[in-house]
Write a protein that holds these residues in place. Sequence first.
Motif, PDB file in Angstrom:
ATOM      1  N   LEU A 266       0.837  -1.192   0.000  1.00 37.31           N
ATOM      2  CA  LEU A 266       0.000   0.000   0.000  1.00 37.31           C
ATOM      3  C   LEU A 266       0.877   1.249   0.000  1.00 37.31           C
ATOM      4  CD1 LEU A 266      -2.556  -1.166   2.723  1.00 37.31           C
ATOM      5  CD2 LEU A 266      -2.850  -1.220   0.231  1.00 37.31           C
ATOM      6  N   SER A 267       0.503   2.223  -0.803  1.00 36.91           N
ATOM      7  CA  SER A 267       1.246   3.477  -0.865  1.00 36.91           C
ATOM      8  C   SER A 267       0.961   4.323   0.368  1.00 36.91           C
ATOM      9  CB  SER A 267       0.837   4.279  -2.098  1.00 36.91           C
ATOM     10  OG  SER A 267       1.136   3.579  -3.267  1.00 36.91           O
ATOM     11  N   LEU A 268       1.973   5.045   0.817  1.00 34.99           N
ATOM     12  CA  LEU A 268       1.779   6.007   1.895  1.00 34.99           C
ATOM     13  C   LEU A 268       1.107   7.249   1.330  1.00 34.99           C
ATOM     14  CD1 LEU A 268       5.231   5.880   3.737  1.00 34.99           C
ATOM     15  CD2 LEU A 268       3.144   4.607   4.271  1.00 34.99           C
ATOM     16  N   ASN A 269       0.272   7.866   2.144  1.00 34.13           N
ATOM     17  CA  ASN A 269      -0.315   9.148   1.742  1.00 34.13           C
ATOM     18  C   ASN A 269       0.399  10.264   2.511  1.00 34.13           C
ATOM     19  OD1 ASN A 269      -1.585   9.458   4.324  1.00 34.13           O
ATOM     20  ND2 ASN A 269      -3.263   8.152   3.629  1.00 34.13           N
ATOM     21  N   ASP A 270       0.029  11.490   2.212  1.00 32.52           N
ATOM     22  CA  ASP A 270       0.696  12.624   2.845  1.00 32.52           C
ATOM     23  C   ASP A 270       0.526  12.615   4.362  1.00 32.52           C
ATOM     24  OD1 ASP A 270       1.551  13.375   0.364  1.00 32.52           O
ATOM     25  OD2 ASP A 270       0.225  15.099   0.184  1.00 32.52           O
ATOM     26  N   ASN A 271      -0.630  12.157   4.854  1.00 40.19           N
ATOM     27  CA  ASN A 271      -0.837  12.070   6.302  1.00 40.19           C
ATOM     28  C   ASN A 271       0.097  11.055   6.941  1.00 40.19           C
ATOM     29  OD1 ASN A 271      -2.847  14.020   6.342  1.00 40.19           O
ATOM     30  ND2 ASN A 271      -4.488  12.525   6.044  1.00 40.19           N
ATOM     31  N   ASP A 272       0.382   9.964   6.234  1.00 40.55           N
ATOM     32  CA  ASP A 272       1.330   8.961   6.740  1.00 40.55           C
ATOM     33  C   ASP A 272       2.741   9.545   6.799  1.00 40.55           C
ATOM     34  OD1 ASP A 272      -0.653   6.896   6.747  1.00 40.55           O
ATOM     35  OD2 ASP A 272      -0.247   6.484   4.631  1.00 40.55           O
ATOM     36  N   ARG A 273       3.081  10.328   5.798  1.00 44.06           N
ATOM     37  CA  ARG A 273       4.451  10.834   5.667  1.00 44.06           C
ATOM     38  C   ARG A 273       4.754  12.023   6.576  1.00 44.06           C
ATOM     39  NH1 ARG A 273       3.311   9.721   0.105  1.00 44.06           N
ATOM     40  NH2 ARG A 273       4.645   8.075  -0.688  1.00 44.06           N
ATOM     41  N   SER A 274       3.775  12.841   6.883  1.00 42.25           N
ATOM     42  CA  SER A 274       4.027  14.089   7.617  1.00 42.25           C
ATOM     43  C   SER A 274       4.804  13.908   8.923  1.00 42.25           C
ATOM     44  CB  SER A 274       2.721  14.838   7.877  1.00 42.25           C
ATOM     45  OG  SER A 274       2.258  15.380   6.674  1.00 42.25           O
ATOM     46  N   PRO A 275       4.379  13.010   9.835  1.00 43.21           N
ATOM     47  CA  PRO A 275       5.142  12.857  11.093  1.00 43.21           C
ATOM     48  C   PRO A 275       6.580  12.374  10.835  1.00 43.21           C
ATOM     49  CG  PRO A 275       3.019  11.742  11.241  1.00 43.21           C
ATOM     50  CD  PRO A 275       3.185  12.172   9.824  1.00 43.21           C
ATOM     51  N   TRP A 276       6.738  11.509   9.851  1.00 39.33           N
ATOM     52  CA  TRP A 276       8.057  10.998   9.487  1.00 39.33           C
ATOM     53  C   TRP A 276       8.948  12.131   8.976  1.00 39.33           C
ATOM     54  CZ3 TRP A 276       9.394   9.901   4.037  1.00 39.33           C
ATOM     55  CH2 TRP A 276      10.633   9.289   3.891  1.00 39.33           C
ATOM     56  N   LEU A 277       8.412  12.954   8.092  1.00 42.22           N
ATOM     57  CA  LEU A 277       9.181  14.073   7.547  1.00 42.22           C
ATOM     58  C   LEU A 277       9.525  15.091   8.625  1.00 42.22           C
ATOM     59  CD1 LEU A 277       7.220  14.517   4.201  1.00 42.22           C
ATOM     60  CD2 LEU A 277       9.564  13.640   4.444  1.00 42.22           C
ATOM     61  N   LEU A 278       8.622  15.305   9.555  1.00 39.90           N
ATOM     62  CA  LEU A 278       8.882  16.227  10.659  1.00 39.90           C
ATOM     63  C   LEU A 278      10.001  15.694  11.561  1.00 39.90           C
ATOM     64  CD1 LEU A 278       7.719  18.931  11.193  1.00 39.90           C
ATOM     65  CD2 LEU A 278       6.056  17.917  12.728  1.00 39.90           C
ATOM     66  N   THR A 279       9.979  14.399  11.813  1.00 43.75           N
ATOM     67  CA  THR A 279      11.063  13.774  12.578  1.00 43.75           C
ATOM     68  C   THR A 279      12.392  13.994  11.872  1.00 43.75           C
ATOM     69  OG1 THR A 279       9.622  12.078  13.527  1.00 43.75           O
ATOM     70  CG2 THR A 279      11.976  11.553  13.410  1.00 43.75           C
ATOM     71  N   LEU A 280      12.406  13.791  10.558  1.00 44.05           N
ATOM     72  CA  LEU A 280      13.642  13.991   9.798  1.00 44.05           C
ATOM     73  C   LEU A 280      14.079  15.454   9.805  1.00 44.05           C
ATOM     74  CD1 LEU A 280      13.079  11.593   6.761  1.00 44.05           C
ATOM     75  CD2 LEU A 280      14.625  11.264   8.703  1.00 44.05           C
TER      76      LEU A 280
END
Length: 158
Positions: free
Chosen positions: A47-61
């Motif tokens: 399953l592809s990640l959506n922007d909501n899935d990615r946001s916390p990850w990108l913020l951590t980075l």
Amino acid sequence: MIIILLGVSGCGKTTIGKQLSQKMEIPFFDGDDFHPKANINKMTKGLSLNDNDRSPWLLTLANKIEKWAGDKGAILACSALKETYRTLLSSKFSDVIWVHLSGSPDLIRDRIEKRSGHFMNTDLLTSQFNDLEIPEYGIRVDISESPEKIIDNIISKL
């Protein structure tokens, strides 16, 4: 110095990042290591990640990038497919050097099929290419060369 190697899965971000890190004596980090378990589980199921899935990850980075910039710098492997993702990644430290590892879908699909033990599969590759917004800035490198030539190419353009 913060260098972010971007591109779709299978383009060589980790391989190039590790070798570039050794050559430049800058720590290497793989963005995939910072994904929450829910994201990895989703991708493992194809399953592809959506922007909501990615946001916390990108913020951590972004927080990590800010910390690394104050230390020895870093080389980060991160897909950073969309401009909004790159904006978020550089929100706490804007002096990022972007390196886009670019290759054909066929070459990258072949590489993904040959590797094992990674959560990414070829089914998600099409969605990654669809999401990819090629940056008009930074360094663009063709990945059809050997890792050594790719690294030499990156260093010569820095």
